[in-house]
Design a protein around this motif. Structure first.
Motif, short mmCIF file in Angstrom:
data_model
loop_
_atom_site.label_atom_id
_atom_site.label_comp_id
_atom_site.label_asym_id
_atom_site.label_seq_id
_atom_site.Cartn_x
_atom_site.Cartn_y
_atom_site.Cartn_z
N ARG A 202 6.86 26.37 -103.96
CA ARG A 202 5.71 25.63 -102.70
C ARG A 202 6.18 24.24 -102.04
NH1 ARG A 202 1.55 28.50 -103.35
NH2 ARG A 202 0.09 26.70 -103.76
N GLN A 203 5.36 23.70 -103.32
CA GLN A 203 5.55 22.38 -102.67
C GLN A 203 5.97 22.01 -102.65
OE1 GLN A 203 2.40 20.51 -102.77
NE2 GLN A 203 4.04 18.94 -101.90
N ARG A 204 7.71 22.10 -103.09
CA ARG A 204 9.41 21.45 -102.45
C ARG A 204 9.69 22.17 -101.29
NH1 ARG A 204 13.15 23.21 -107.78
NH2 ARG A 204 14.80 22.57 -106.69
N PHE A 205 8.56 23.32 -101.47
CA PHE A 205 9.24 23.27 -99.47
C PHE A 205 8.10 22.38 -98.72
CE2 PHE A 205 9.25 25.74 -95.61
CZ PHE A 205 10.83 26.54 -95.55
N GLN A 206 7.27 22.81 -98.76
CA GLN A 206 6.06 21.56 -98.15
C GLN A 206 7.31 20.56 -97.78
OE1 GLN A 206 3.06 22.81 -96.50
NE2 GLN A 206 4.27 20.59 -95.70
N ASN A 207 7.72 19.49 -98.94
CA ASN A 207 7.67 18.87 -98.89
C ASN A 207 9.16 18.15 -97.61
OD1 ASN A 207 6.26 17.96 -101.20
ND2 ASN A 207 7.88 17.30 -102.79
N ILE A 208 9.65 19.15 -97.87
CA ILE A 208 10.58 19.47 -96.42
C ILE A 208 10.08 19.33 -95.47
CG2 ILE A 208 12.76 20.63 -95.85
CD1 ILE A 208 13.53 19.48 -98.39
N LEU A 209 9.22 20.09 -95.04
CA LEU A 209 8.51 20.56 -93.93
C LEU A 209 7.54 19.15 -93.74
CD1 LEU A 209 6.08 23.95 -94.20
CD2 LEU A 209 7.81 22.92 -92.99
N THR A 210 7.23 18.32 -94.84
CA THR A 210 6.61 17.38 -94.28
C THR A 210 7.45 16.34 -93.86
OG1 THR A 210 4.80 17.48 -96.00
CG2 THR A 210 5.30 15.22 -95.37
N GLN A 211 8.86 15.74 -94.76
CA GLN A 211 10.00 15.15 -94.71
C GLN A 211 10.02 14.50 -93.47
OE1 GLN A 211 13.09 15.66 -98.01
NE2 GLN A 211 11.48 15.56 -99.31
N ASN A 212 10.19 16.01 -92.62
CA ASN A 212 10.94 16.31 -91.48
C ASN A 212 10.04 16.57 -89.90
OD1 ASN A 212 14.23 16.44 -92.02
ND2 ASN A 212 13.24 18.17 -93.24
N SER A 213 8.62 16.53 -90.71
CA SER A 213 7.50 16.82 -89.34
C SER A 213 7.45 17.45 -88.82
CB SER A 213 7.81 15.41 -89.00
OG SER A 213 7.93 13.81 -89.23
N ILE A 214 7.76 18.54 -89.72
CA ILE A 214 8.13 20.46 -88.79
C ILE A 214 6.29 20.04 -88.48
CG2 ILE A 214 8.09 22.46 -89.16
CD1 ILE A 214 11.12 20.75 -89.15
N PRO A 215 6.01 20.70 -87.17
CA PRO A 215 4.83 21.19 -86.48
C PRO A 215 4.51 22.48 -87.47
CG PRO A 215 6.27 20.76 -84.80
CD PRO A 215 6.97 20.31 -86.09
N GLN A 216 3.11 22.59 -87.37
CA GLN A 216 3.10 24.30 -86.69
C GLN A 216 3.49 25.12 -86.16
OE1 GLN A 216 -1.19 24.76 -88.80
NE2 GLN A 216 0.34 24.88 -90.74
N PRO A 217 3.29 26.15 -86.31
CA PRO A 217 3.27 26.83 -84.67
C PRO A 217 2.91 26.65 -83.35
CG PRO A 217 3.28 28.47 -86.61
CD PRO A 217 2.60 27.37 -87.34
N ASN A 218 3.46 27.49 -82.24
CA ASN A 218 2.72 26.34 -81.21
C ASN A 218 2.12 27.88 -80.77
OD1 ASN A 218 3.66 28.04 -78.59
ND2 ASN A 218 5.75 27.86 -79.91
N LEU A 219 0.79 27.57 -79.91
CA LEU A 219 -0.46 28.18 -79.99
C LEU A 219 0.00 29.49 -79.66
CD1 LEU A 219 -1.70 28.54 -76.17
CD2 LEU A 219 -1.51 25.84 -77.06
N LEU A 220 0.94 29.48 -78.34
CA LEU A 220 1.56 30.47 -77.60
C LEU A 220 1.85 31.88 -78.78
CD1 LEU A 220 2.46 29.63 -74.21
CD2 LEU A 220 0.06 30.22 -75.35
N ALA A 221 2.79 30.88 -79.53
CA ALA A 221 3.21 32.11 -80.97
C ALA A 221 2.09 32.72 -81.84
CB ALA A 221 3.55 30.93 -81.95
N LEU A 222 0.65 31.77 -82.17
CA LEU A 222 0.18 31.93 -83.13
C LEU A 222 -0.54 33.01 -82.18
CD1 LEU A 222 -0.79 29.22 -84.70
CD2 LEU A 222 0.03 30.15 -85.73
N THR A 223 -0.83 32.85 -80.66
CA THR A 223 -1.56 34.12 -80.05
C THR A 223 -0.78 35.44 -79.92
OG1 THR A 223 -2.68 32.62 -78.97
CG2 THR A 223 -2.48 35.33 -78.30
N ALA A 224 0.43 35.74 -80.43
CA ALA A 224 1.11 36.65 -80.07
C ALA A 224 0.68 36.77 -81.50
CB ALA A 224 2.17 36.25 -79.79
N MET A 225 1.24 36.46 -83.00
CA MET A 225 1.63 36.89 -83.83
C MET A 225 0.36 37.45 -84.72
SD MET A 225 1.74 34.41 -88.23
CE MET A 225 3.26 33.53 -87.09
N GLU A 226 -0.76 36.52 -84.11
CA GLU A 226 -2.42 37.34 -84.50
C GLU A 226 -2.27 38.51 -83.86
OE1 GLU A 226 -5.49 34.61 -84.90
OE2 GLU A 226 -6.70 37.01 -84.89
N THR A 227 -2.37 38.83 -82.55
CA THR A 227 -2.29 40.57 -81.73
C THR A 227 -1.42 41.34 -82.69
OG1 THR A 227 -2.76 38.53 -80.18
CG2 THR A 227 -2.72 40.74 -79.60
#
Ligand SMILES: Cc1ncc(COP(=O)(O)O)c(C=O)c1O
Length: 394
Positions: free
Chosen positions: A261-286
């Protein structure tokens, strides 16, 4: 039925990749295509669950769309969905996010491969996997599926051979399999997991279609098979196929092993990949909290579409041979008895039938002479497409 899947909704003019694109933009063609009914990309022509639309409208009404974090209740919704639907116990700390499943696979190649490494795939398979490999300086090691009569099977002896290649570091598994529609059994997954663990090959299991399982079949998350599989895997899931939310771009990446997991997290961090956008999160949770009833009806409708298609082809175009579809909403059809040359088949499909399908050849040469058709559309559209194909090929 509480939901109307027969309703035809005009998607033209909505910047839909499926409906507003042209075949020539997607593949190289040396001829013109005037009009072709699109059943190519894995995208449904149905409105999403009304519960999701209502939650999005409610969120939009708030009027403030600032920086957002993933809420505890969204994590819980993901965990509960995986537990209830697939019997998979996911711990919150295992969960990361990506802006799509292809990006998640792509970042896995970056995280776990060195230049010159070999990545195993099972062609014919979802073609964007290929570019995630060669765009990152790795190369494809094919463990082709075995066509045994009317069924695709895994060639375990060949997988053992490929996995023992010293440069093989990663295996991109497609489970359920796009395009052949297989839902791999727990014992198939266990055997693959054992081969990969013994040979130190990490498994990225793309389980994007895991909620689209036809009656009588059962999906098993790769990481839930046993401890070896759990510790040696990256699991990619999303609500995007399940609830037709691909345009919102939110994917869940489950990685139980801390170091992996840490190696995948490093790639997310290196590329400054943000968390999903708020509408995506609303749709996902619902979707995960309130979408099960809609999904149940959707699956019944897709199964009926499949049965309709099989009956129709059996009566009117018996030389076209559809495969059993255990999961996904993608039917895989053998057209080799009607046109074995893949380029001619594509041209006839586009210019004579005037139907735009995903050509088997793009999934690898093993797909030459096959077609993939998306069944997630109102039956009237499916019938129109089949009528066109029958007129051109009968
Ligand atoms: C197996 C598989 N993985 C990934 C994707 C694409 O996912 P995304 O749009 O989230 O990148 C698809 C889309 O059809 C798919 O079938």
């Amino acid at each position: 039925m509480a939901y109307d899947f027969d309703k035809v909704i005009n998607r033209q003019g909505t910047s839909s990749s499926k409906w507003d694109n042209k075949p020539g933009n997607v593949s190289e063609l040396n001829y013109k295509v005037d009009e072709a009914l699109p059943l190519w990309v894995a995208d449904m022509d149905f409105e999403t669950a009304p519960e999701i639309t209502a939650a999005l409208l409610e969120r939009v009404k708030h009027g403030i769309f600032g920086y957002t974090m993933v809420s505890d209740s969204c994590y819980d919704a993901i965990i509960e969905w995986e537990k209830e639907r697939h019997g998979f116990d996911v711990k919150r700390e295992w969960i990361l996010f990506a802006p799509g499943a292809v990006p998640a696979v792509h970042m896995s190649v970056q995280a776990y491969c060195q230049t010159g490494d070999h990545v195993i795939v099972q062609r014919p398979v979802y073609y964007p996997f290929f570019r995630t490999i060669y765009n990152n300086g790795a190369s494809i090691l094919n463990n082709p599926l075995k066509l045994n009569g009317d069924n695709y099977e895994i060639d375990f002896d060949d997988l053992e051979k490929k996995a023992s290649d010293p440069r093989a570091s990663l295996f991109i598994l497609c489970s359920p399999h796009n395009p052949v529609g297989r839902v791999w059994s727990a014992s198939d997954l266990e055997k693959m997991g054992d081969i990969c663990a013994r040979n130190d090959v990490l498994v990225v299991s793309d389980e994007l279609h895991c909620d689209l399982i036809m009656p009588g079949n059962h999906h098993t998350p790769f990481a839930s098979i046993n401890e070896r599989c759990r510790e040696n895997s990256v699991i990619v899931i999303a609500p995007s196929k399940t609830f037709n939310l691909a345009g919102l771009q939110a994917t869940v990446v489950i990685i139980p092993n801390r170091r992996v997991r840490q190696r995948f997290q490093n790639i997310l961090t290196q590329n400054s990949i943000p968390q999903p956008n708020l509408l995506a999160l609303t749709a996902m949770e619902t979707g995960y909290r309130h979408g099960a009833k809609w999904l149940g009806e959707l699956l019944a409708y897709i199964q009926e579409n499949y049965d309709f298609m099989v009956k129709y082809l059996t009566e009117k175009l018996p030389k076209a041979k559809p495969f059993k579809m255990e999961g996904t909403y993608l039917a895989w059809i053998d057209f080799r008895a009607l046109e074995s040359d893949p380029d001619k088949l594509q041209k006839r499909m586009l210019t004579e039938a005037k139907v735009w399908l995903d050509e088997g050849k793009i999934f690898g040469p093993e797909g030459n002479g096959f077609e993939r058709i998306v069944l997630a559309c109102p039956r009237s559209i499916l019938k129109d497409a089949l009528d066109r194909v029958v007129r051109a090929f009968a």
